[in-house]
Design a protein around this motif. Sequence first.
Motif, PDB file in Angstrom:
ATOM      1  N   ALA A  92      53.327  40.424 -30.261  1.00 41.75           N
ATOM      2  CA  ALA A  92      54.099  39.889 -30.091  1.00 41.75           C
ATOM      3  C   ALA A  92      55.887  40.098 -30.367  1.00 41.75           C
ATOM      4  O   ALA A  92      56.473  39.381 -30.210  1.00 41.75           O
ATOM      5  CB  ALA A  92      53.524  38.843 -31.554  1.00 41.75           C
ATOM      6  N   ARG A  93      56.194  41.055 -31.447  1.00 47.36           N
ATOM      7  CA  ARG A  93      57.305  41.055 -32.031  1.00 47.36           C
ATOM      8  C   ARG A  93      58.077  41.722 -30.967  1.00 47.36           C
ATOM      9  O   ARG A  93      59.296  40.906 -30.324  1.00 47.36           O
ATOM     10  CB  ARG A  93      57.356  42.114 -33.146  1.00 47.36           C
ATOM     11  CG  ARG A  93      57.650  41.540 -34.723  1.00 47.36           C
ATOM     12  CD  ARG A  93      56.873  41.519 -35.622  1.00 47.36           C
ATOM     13  NE  ARG A  93      57.488  43.072 -36.590  1.00 47.36           N
ATOM     14  CZ  ARG A  93      58.482  42.654 -37.068  1.00 47.36           C
ATOM     15  NH1 ARG A  93      58.641  41.501 -37.485  1.00 47.36           N
ATOM     16  NH2 ARG A  93      58.760  43.847 -37.877  1.00 47.36           N
ATOM     17  N   PRO A  94      57.671  43.306 -29.902  1.00 45.92           N
ATOM     18  CA  PRO A  94      57.974  43.281 -29.211  1.00 45.92           C
ATOM     19  C   PRO A  94      58.172  42.600 -27.910  1.00 45.92           C
ATOM     20  O   PRO A  94      59.456  41.796 -27.007  1.00 45.92           O
ATOM     21  CB  PRO A  94      57.612  44.298 -28.426  1.00 45.92           C
ATOM     22  CG  PRO A  94      56.161  44.550 -29.131  1.00 45.92           C
ATOM     23  CD  PRO A  94      55.970  43.720 -30.568  1.00 45.92           C
ATOM     24  N   LEU A  95      57.370  41.339 -27.796  1.00 48.05           N
ATOM     25  CA  LEU A  95      57.598  40.081 -26.326  1.00 48.05           C
ATOM     26  C   LEU A  95      58.644  39.524 -26.896  1.00 48.05           C
ATOM     27  O   LEU A  95      59.136  39.001 -26.084  1.00 48.05           O
ATOM     28  CB  LEU A  95      56.329  39.521 -26.323  1.00 48.05           C
ATOM     29  CG  LEU A  95      55.163  40.027 -25.663  1.00 48.05           C
ATOM     30  CD1 LEU A  95      53.756  39.377 -25.790  1.00 48.05           C
ATOM     31  CD2 LEU A  95      55.540  40.619 -24.201  1.00 48.05           C
ATOM     32  N   ASP A 141      52.875  38.085 -37.482  1.00 46.58           N
ATOM     33  CA  ASP A 141      53.532  39.965 -37.918  1.00 46.58           C
ATOM     34  C   ASP A 141      55.538  39.370 -37.629  1.00 46.58           C
ATOM     35  O   ASP A 141      55.918  40.000 -36.900  1.00 46.58           O
ATOM     36  CB  ASP A 141      52.958  40.809 -36.931  1.00 46.58           C
ATOM     37  CG  ASP A 141      53.455  41.639 -37.114  1.00 46.58           C
ATOM     38  OD1 ASP A 141      53.901  41.966 -38.666  1.00 46.58           O
ATOM     39  OD2 ASP A 141      54.111  42.838 -36.306  1.00 46.58           O
ATOM     40  N   GLY A 142      55.261  37.794 -38.357  1.00 51.60           N
ATOM     41  CA  GLY A 142      56.464  37.960 -38.411  1.00 51.60           C
ATOM     42  C   GLY A 142      57.591  37.278 -37.019  1.00 51.60           C
ATOM     43  O   GLY A 142      58.714  36.761 -37.425  1.00 51.60           O
ATOM     44  N   LEU A 200      46.703  33.445 -35.956  1.00 48.69           N
ATOM     45  CA  LEU A 200      48.144  33.395 -36.399  1.00 48.69           C
ATOM     46  C   LEU A 200      47.978  31.931 -37.595  1.00 48.69           C
ATOM     47  O   LEU A 200      47.595  31.251 -38.251  1.00 48.69           O
ATOM     48  CB  LEU A 200      47.976  32.064 -34.644  1.00 48.69           C
ATOM     49  CG  LEU A 200      48.999  31.330 -34.721  1.00 48.69           C
ATOM     50  CD1 LEU A 200      50.040  31.986 -34.181  1.00 48.69           C
ATOM     51  CD2 LEU A 200      48.948  29.960 -33.426  1.00 48.69           C
ATOM     52  N   GLU A 201      49.220  32.785 -38.046  1.00 46.87           N
ATOM     53  CA  GLU A 201      49.344  31.919 -39.210  1.00 46.87           C
ATOM     54  C   GLU A 201      49.948  30.723 -38.589  1.00 46.87           C
ATOM     55  O   GLU A 201      51.161  30.638 -38.303  1.00 46.87           O
ATOM     56  CB  GLU A 201      50.088  31.965 -39.973  1.00 46.87           C
ATOM     57  CG  GLU A 201      50.184  33.720 -40.899  1.00 46.87           C
ATOM     58  CD  GLU A 201      51.597  33.527 -41.319  1.00 46.87           C
ATOM     59  OE1 GLU A 201      52.113  33.041 -42.186  1.00 46.87           O
ATOM     60  OE2 GLU A 201      52.132  34.988 -41.630  1.00 46.87           O
ATOM     61  N   ILE A 202      49.559  29.727 -38.323  1.00 51.05           N
ATOM     62  CA  ILE A 202      49.322  27.681 -38.090  1.00 51.05           C
ATOM     63  C   ILE A 202      50.313  27.229 -38.852  1.00 51.05           C
ATOM     64  O   ILE A 202      50.422  27.343 -40.189  1.00 51.05           O
ATOM     65  CB  ILE A 202      48.613  27.069 -37.612  1.00 51.05           C
ATOM     66  CG1 ILE A 202      47.614  27.940 -36.987  1.00 51.05           C
ATOM     67  CG2 ILE A 202      49.346  25.548 -37.587  1.00 51.05           C
ATOM     68  CD1 ILE A 202      47.236  27.528 -35.568  1.00 51.05           C
ATOM     69  N   ASN A 245      69.248  36.935 -24.291  1.00 48.09           N
ATOM     70  CA  ASN A 245      68.342  35.115 -24.585  1.00 48.09           C
ATOM     71  C   ASN A 245      67.756  35.109 -25.296  1.00 48.09           C
ATOM     72  O   ASN A 245      66.530  34.774 -25.148  1.00 48.09           O
ATOM     73  CB  ASN A 245      68.666  34.139 -23.604  1.00 48.09           C
ATOM     74  CG  ASN A 245      70.302  33.635 -22.867  1.00 48.09           C
ATOM     75  OD1 ASN A 245      71.022  33.869 -23.356  1.00 48.09           O
ATOM     76  ND2 ASN A 245      69.900  33.755 -21.572  1.00 48.09           N
ATOM     77  N   SER A 246      67.027  36.173 -26.089  1.00 49.62           N
ATOM     78  CA  SER A 246      66.096  36.588 -26.714  1.00 49.62           C
ATOM     79  C   SER A 246      65.759  35.957 -27.736  1.00 49.62           C
ATOM     80  O   SER A 246      66.490  34.372 -27.900  1.00 49.62           O
ATOM     81  CB  SER A 246      65.766  37.829 -26.890  1.00 49.62           C
ATOM     82  OG  SER A 246      66.544  38.073 -28.076  1.00 49.62           O
ATOM     83  N   ALA A 247      64.798  35.640 -28.668  1.00 50.12           N
ATOM     84  CA  ALA A 247      64.467  34.964 -30.311  1.00 50.12           C
ATOM     85  C   ALA A 247      64.067  34.098 -29.496  1.00 50.12           C
ATOM     86  O   ALA A 247      63.798  33.296 -31.110  1.00 50.12           O
ATOM     87  CB  ALA A 247      65.617  35.663 -31.047  1.00 50.12           C
ATOM     88  N   GLY A 248      63.664  33.475 -28.790  1.00 53.14           N
ATOM     89  CA  GLY A 248      62.780  31.909 -29.169  1.00 53.14           C
ATOM     90  C   GLY A 248      61.042  32.579 -29.146  1.00 53.14           C
ATOM     91  O   GLY A 248      61.183  34.130 -29.231  1.00 53.14           O
TER      92      GLY A 248
END
Length: 257
Positions: free
Chosen positions: A248-251, A48-49, A23-25, A4-7
Amino acid sequence: MTNNSAGPVGIIGGTGLTSLAGLEIIGQRAVSTPWGEPSSALSEGVIDGQPVVFLARHGDPHRIPPHRVNYRANLQALYDAGVRTVVGVNAVGGIHPEMGPARVVIPDQLIDYTWGRASTFFEDNLEHTTHIDFTYPYSQPARRVLVEAAGAVSLAVSDFGVYAATQGPRLETAAEVRRLERDGCDLVGMTGMPEAVLAAELGMNYVCLALVVNWAAGKTDQIITMADIEAAIDEGMSGVRKILEASARPLGLLSHP
Ligand code: HPA
């Protein structure tokens, strides 16, 4: 495990990390939960997306001491924002010889010495009592991601450690630290619990990214000063930020239980 990833990835910033530079707020949102108000508004953004939700554990500005943090509201607010993987950033004292000031540690175990904190969601109006498994308090896949991110940004980190969660807000006595050491603890902080167990109760992946800001009491013949702690934060927090940016991305791709 179901996928259930992608959150969004949740980051709980501790002492020395009340905001995230990379962080781009996109927005700040004040939220409320059945457990009360979280420590700060949620800062929603992108690294990073990867969508990220940042929460300042002690408030922004820093004003809530460790034993007064509403850990239940913090975790519930992140959960309600869709977060299923959380990085808890913690300032700690170092006990293990490898864990001196400015060292980054990704602990693999903890011992809870806190008391009197609201430390479970399973308390009232229960149909049955609930005893969650907590054998491994930190998500192993999330730990691996942080360790690999540290490697990618060429930062030496300690990939082990037993985190002693103490009540605070005072620091320990030298004898208390000797006892923690006899218990097998490698680092000591005041905010690791009940944060980790509440995340587990919600079925989230939780990982601790600890920055050592002082030698634990009695580990040197000096007393611990705020100036020394601040110097270690200045020296070490850039490494923490780099790891967060690289992870961030791999998490965000991790599945959760
Ligand atoms: N003990 C407990 N918590 C801490 C310490 C410490 O030495 N340093 C930073 N947080």
